[in-house]
Design a protein around this motif. Structure first.
Motif, PDB file in Angstrom:
ATOM      1  N   ASN A  27       1.033  -0.946   0.001  1.00 29.84           N
ATOM      2  CA  ASN A  27       0.048   0.467  -0.193  1.00 29.84           C
ATOM      3  C   ASN A  27       1.057   0.918  -0.599  1.00 29.84           C
ATOM      4  N   SER A  28       2.055   1.418   0.447  1.00 30.85           N
ATOM      5  CA  SER A  28       2.388   2.300   0.213  1.00 30.85           C
ATOM      6  C   SER A  28       3.988   2.165  -0.356  1.00 30.85           C
ATOM      7  N   PRO A  29       4.838   2.715  -1.517  1.00 29.79           N
ATOM      8  CA  PRO A  29       6.176   2.897  -1.425  1.00 29.79           C
ATOM      9  C   PRO A  29       7.149   2.589  -0.517  1.00 29.79           C
ATOM     10  N   ALA A  30       8.170   1.575  -0.847  1.00 30.75           N
ATOM     11  CA  ALA A  30       9.584   2.045  -0.092  1.00 30.75           C
ATOM     12  C   ALA A  30      10.351   3.104   0.389  1.00 30.75           C
ATOM     13  N   SER A  31      10.014   3.123   1.758  1.00 31.50           N
ATOM     14  CA  SER A  31      11.324   4.558   2.449  1.00 31.50           C
ATOM     15  C   SER A  31      12.270   4.078   3.153  1.00 31.50           C
ATOM     16  N   CYS A  32      13.551   4.733   2.431  1.00 30.02           N
ATOM     17  CA  CYS A  32      14.762   3.982   2.925  1.00 30.02           C
ATOM     18  C   CYS A  32      15.605   6.026   3.985  1.00 30.02           C
ATOM     19  N   THR A  33      15.835   5.579   5.104  1.00 28.56           N
ATOM     20  CA  THR A  33      15.888   6.544   5.464  1.00 28.56           C
ATOM     21  C   THR A  33      16.778   6.178   7.212  1.00 28.56           C
ATOM     22  N   ILE A 156      22.844  26.307  -3.618  1.00 29.30           N
ATOM     23  CA  ILE A 156      22.555  25.069  -2.901  1.00 29.30           C
ATOM     24  C   ILE A 156      22.000  24.518  -3.782  1.00 29.30           C
ATOM     25  N   TYR A 157      22.071  23.007  -3.854  1.00 23.82           N
ATOM     26  CA  TYR A 157      22.078  22.691  -5.172  1.00 23.82           C
ATOM     27  C   TYR A 157      21.328  20.927  -5.149  1.00 23.82           C
ATOM     28  N   ASP A 158      19.958  20.889  -5.228  1.00 24.70           N
ATOM     29  CA  ASP A 158      19.420  19.598  -5.541  1.00 24.70           C
ATOM     30  C   ASP A 158      19.551  18.493  -5.937  1.00 24.70           C
ATOM     31  N   TYR A 159      19.436  16.803  -5.403  1.00 25.38           N
ATOM     32  CA  TYR A 159      19.217  15.426  -7.220  1.00 25.38           C
ATOM     33  C   TYR A 159      19.227  15.260  -5.974  1.00 25.38           C
ATOM     34  N   THR A 160      18.759  13.565  -7.387  1.00 19.41           N
ATOM     35  CA  THR A 160      18.476  12.636  -7.017  1.00 19.41           C
ATOM     36  C   THR A 160      18.137  10.795  -7.813  1.00 19.41           C
ATOM     37  N   CYS A 161      18.008  10.214  -8.261  1.00 23.06           N
ATOM     38  CA  CYS A 161      18.669   9.586  -8.601  1.00 23.06           C
ATOM     39  C   CYS A 161      17.110   8.624  -9.721  1.00 23.06           C
ATOM     40  N   THR A 162      16.973   8.317 -10.733  1.00 17.75           N
ATOM     41  CA  THR A 162      16.034   8.612 -11.506  1.00 17.75           C
ATOM     42  C   THR A 162      15.821   7.382 -12.000  1.00 17.75           C
ATOM     43  N   VAL A 163      16.457   6.614 -11.751  1.00 21.83           N
ATOM     44  CA  VAL A 163      16.709   4.805 -11.536  1.00 21.83           C
ATOM     45  C   VAL A 163      15.036   3.980 -10.945  1.00 21.83           C
ATOM     46  N   VAL A 164      14.381   3.387 -12.174  1.00 27.20           N
ATOM     47  CA  VAL A 164      14.029   2.415 -11.148  1.00 27.20           C
ATOM     48  C   VAL A 164      13.906   1.108 -11.893  1.00 27.20           C
ATOM     49  N   GLU A 165      13.974   0.296 -10.669  1.00 26.91           N
ATOM     50  CA  GLU A 165      14.142  -1.325 -11.009  1.00 26.91           C
ATOM     51  C   GLU A 165      12.766  -1.940 -11.694  1.00 26.91           C
ATOM     52  N   HIS A 166      12.812  -2.885 -12.484  1.00 23.36           N
ATOM     53  CA  HIS A 166      11.693  -3.779 -13.249  1.00 23.36           C
ATOM     54  C   HIS A 166      11.985  -4.883 -13.723  1.00 23.36           C
ATOM     55  N   GLU A 184      14.432   7.218  -6.290  1.00 23.26           N
ATOM     56  CA  GLU A 184      13.529   8.536  -5.517  1.00 23.26           C
ATOM     57  C   GLU A 184      12.467   8.795  -5.214  1.00 23.26           C
ATOM     58  N   ALA A 185      11.876   7.359  -4.530  1.00 24.26           N
ATOM     59  CA  ALA A 185      10.021   7.632  -3.867  1.00 24.26           C
ATOM     60  C   ALA A 185      11.137   6.406  -2.439  1.00 24.26           C
ATOM     61  N   THR A 186      12.168   6.127  -2.811  1.00 24.18           N
ATOM     62  CA  THR A 186      12.925   5.301  -1.488  1.00 24.18           C
ATOM     63  C   THR A 186      13.637   6.493  -0.738  1.00 24.18           C
ATOM     64  N   GLY A 187      13.445   7.262  -0.949  1.00 23.16           N
ATOM     65  CA  GLY A 187      14.380   8.947  -0.888  1.00 23.16           C
ATOM     66  C   GLY A 187      15.891   9.204  -1.023  1.00 23.16           C
ATOM     67  N   MET A 188      16.150   8.262  -2.061  1.00 25.64           N
ATOM     68  CA  MET A 188      17.690   8.269  -2.924  1.00 25.64           C
ATOM     69  C   MET A 188      17.669   9.838  -3.120  1.00 25.64           C
ATOM     70  N   ALA A 217       9.217  10.249   0.961  1.00 27.23           N
ATOM     71  CA  ALA A 217      10.373  10.141   1.078  1.00 27.23           C
ATOM     72  C   ALA A 217      11.396  11.035   0.708  1.00 27.23           C
ATOM     73  N   ALA A 218      11.427  11.710  -0.925  1.00 25.08           N
ATOM     74  CA  ALA A 218      12.414  12.263  -0.833  1.00 25.08           C
ATOM     75  C   ALA A 218      11.723  13.493  -0.379  1.00 25.08           C
ATOM     76  N   LYS A 219       9.861  14.053  -0.243  1.00 24.15           N
ATOM     77  CA  LYS A 219      10.330  15.346   0.970  1.00 24.15           C
ATOM     78  C   LYS A 219      10.756  15.418   2.137  1.00 24.15           C
ATOM     79  N   ARG A 220      10.976  13.772   3.127  1.00 23.33           N
ATOM     80  CA  ARG A 220      11.458  13.833   4.284  1.00 23.33           C
ATOM     81  C   ARG A 220      12.748  14.526   4.343  1.00 23.33           C
ATOM     82  N   GLU A 221      13.402  13.708   3.092  1.00 17.88           N
ATOM     83  CA  GLU A 221      14.635  13.644   3.037  1.00 17.88           C
ATOM     84  C   GLU A 221      15.466  15.352   3.412  1.00 17.88           C
TER      85      GLU A 221
END
Length: 239
Positions: A27-33, A156-166, A184-188, A217-221
């Motif tokens: 029901n929810s995306p992975a969150s890695c913090t 100040i520069y923010d960035y993310t990882c756009t990779v998706v595993e399938h 990104e959805a896991t907080g990377m 997860a990204a917003k929290r980070e």
């Protein structure tokens, strides 16, 4: 009938599982913090939030925010369903270089900028200085592959990882992958602080609250990054 020792062991294992830093369910995306609530984490002097010890992933580094360096390596890592840039936040001098090094998994590094919206819709939110040029690396799959960028402009520069595993391996962006999610959805996400930027959210969009369109997860980070950035740059002598 289970013995008392077995019951204790079972209960301990269940508690450990519930406190893990990487949470995934249907029901929810992975969150890695670091501690499951990185937005409320405190600065430990090296740009990483203080942790509860529930995440076994090694986020330690000798880098201290408030003391910019000329060159810094950022590792791109995967640990099960969790993905990380390590350190999460780095501080370099104007004209300094950040080198991203693939340690494990498959990753890229893509700045939050409208020019990168074809890879990730949430990148339409610019979280870097207005006049600075965005960046986007290739998708890296082989350990040791690197991407470098020199930052000439303070900010100040923010960035993310756009990779998706399938099912067919790693890819980039939000393609037709069903329930599969981007890193990104896991907080990377990561941040580069360059020089001594003015801590004004109008001049530094990265200091603004993340847009609602970003994964939770990204917003929290990113909220946590803002707290650490202000703490380190407002009181540099304390770090």
């Amino acid at each position: 009938m289970p013995t008392r020792r077995r019951l204790i062991a079972f209960t301990s294992g269940a508690i450990s599982t519930s406190l893990a830093g990487c949470v995934t369910n249907s029901n929810s995306p992975a969150s890695c913090t670091d501690d499951g609530n990185s937005g409320d984490s405190t600065d430990d002097g090296n740009g990483e939030g203080a942790t509860s010890g529930s995440d076994e992933h090694d986020h330690e580094s000798g880098h201290e925010l408030g003391h910019p360096e000329t060159q810094i390596d950022v590792r791109m890592e995967s640990d099960g369903d969790c993905n990380h840039f390590v350190p999460h936040v780095v501080h370099i001098e104007e004209g300094g270089t950040v080198r991203w090094v693939l340690e494990s998994g498959a990753h890229d590094t893509v700045s939050y900028h409208p020019n990168n919206a074809d890879l990730l819709p949430s990148a339409t939110e610019r979280r870097m200085p207005e006049e600075a040029r965005p960046w986007r690396s290739e998708l890296y799959r082989t350990r040791g592959e690197t991407f470098e960028r020199t930052f000439e402009e303070a900010g100040i520069y923010d960035y993310t990882c756009t990779v998706v595993e399938h099912g067919h391996g790693p890819d980039r962006g939000q393609g037709p992958y069903g329930h599969h999610q981007t890193h990104e959805a896991t907080g990377m996400v990561g941040r580069v602080i360059v020089g001594k930027p003015e801590l004004d959210s109008d001049a530094q969009p990265a200091l603004q609250s993340p847009a609602d369109g970003l994964p939770d997860a990204a917003k929290r980070e990113l909220e946590g990054f803002n707290k650490r950035t202000r703490a380190a740059l407002e009181h540099p002598d304390e770090h």
